[in-house]
Design an enzyme around this catalytic site. Structure first.
Site, PDB file in Angstrom:
ATOM      1  N   ASP A  52     -21.900 -28.689 -18.520  1.00 56.83           N
ATOM      2  CA  ASP A  52     -21.790 -28.451 -19.951  1.00 56.83           C
ATOM      3  C   ASP A  52     -20.602 -29.193 -20.557  1.00 56.83           C
ATOM      4  OD1 ASP A  52     -23.977 -26.769 -19.894  1.00 56.83           O
ATOM      5  OD2 ASP A  52     -22.778 -24.960 -19.636  1.00 56.83           O
ATOM      6  N   TYR A 110     -17.328 -24.539  -6.928  1.00 58.63           N
ATOM      7  CA  TYR A 110     -16.670 -24.580  -8.233  1.00 58.63           C
ATOM      8  C   TYR A 110     -15.365 -23.798  -8.192  1.00 58.63           C
ATOM      9  CZ  TYR A 110     -20.743 -26.412 -10.816  1.00 58.63           C
ATOM     10  OH  TYR A 110     -21.760 -27.200 -11.302  1.00 58.63           O
TER      11      TYR A 110
END
Length: 244
Positions: A52, A110
């Protein structure tokens, strides 16, 4: 035709995510343009995932096919001269024809960084999410245990995902604190849309005492998005590593 794999590091602040868009500046579009100019070919890059707007990476993987005779290891230096300062090629290598950055991927790791203080973030505002309250790291790590394993993570998926199944396997999830900085690390075989950011929002709710660590199991079992925490801002999120 040769298949070239790139490992990228980038600051996603100035980009509308990875995926190429007609009217917006994206990472894919930017990198494709530079490679195309270098090779004098119409290059299309395959990325390991969509990220994103505002999300960063220390090890994003992509690949492209080319007829160029440039040695694979030389792509790194040649591209770094032409890429903007917020994108760097860490490694370039030739891989087998069947290698696909997305479909060959076996998992990703992540991190999410939180600045724990009442004052707003300034210097690192593009790389952290601010939390005004003191977080109980012990309880957050206790809650992490309930996420480990294979589950239906429908409660941790925002609308917009077209995946066939919401079942994923989380192999690692833990929280660390250094000074005012809290970092959450998570590894899985795949992630749903905004899954990491919702997990972070839920762990923050645990850290401030809004929910108990034991409640995580019930939230997962409910498969209801409204039972999990909010989706945290993208700035604190960084793709650390991709596994093949």
């Amino acid at each position: 035709m040769r298949n070239i794999k790139l490992t990228l590091e980038y600051d996603g602040t100035n980009y509308f995510g990875w995926q190429k868009q007609k009217t917006k500046v994206t990472l894919q579009g930017t990198v494709e343009s530079v490679i195309s100019n270098l090779t004098k070919e119409a290059i299309e890059i395959t990325g390991c995932s969509r990220t994103d707007s505002g999300v960063h990476s220390r090890g994003y993987i992509c690949n492209f096919v080319t007829n160029s005779s440039i040695p694979s290891e030389k792509f790194k230096d040649a591209l770094n001269v032409k890429l903007p300062d917020d994108i760097a090629v860490l490694k370039s290598e030739e891989v087998p024809e069947e290698f696909h950055s997305r479909y060959s991927c076996r998992g990703k790791k992540y991190s999410y960084t939180i600045l724990e203080r009442p004052m707003k973030a300034t210097i690192d505002r593009n790389y952290v999410c601010q939390c005004k309250y003191n977080l109980d790291i012990g309880k957050m790590n206790e809650a992490c245990k309930y996420f480990i394993g294979t589950h239906d993570f429908s409660a941790f998926k925002n609308k917009g995902s077209s995946v066939k199944t919401s079942v994923r396997t989380i192999s690692e999830l833990y929280v660390e604190k250094t000074g005012n900085y809290v970092k959450i690390f998570v590894s899985a075989d795949g992630f749903l849309y905004n899954m990491v950011r919702i997990i972070v929002g839920t762990l923050i709710d645990v850290g401030i005492g809004k929910i108990n660590p034991e409640s995580i199991k019930n939230i997962i079992d409910s498969k209801e998005r409204t039972n999990a925490g909010k989706s945290m801002p993208p700035q604190g999120l960084c793709l650390e590593e991709v596994y093949y």
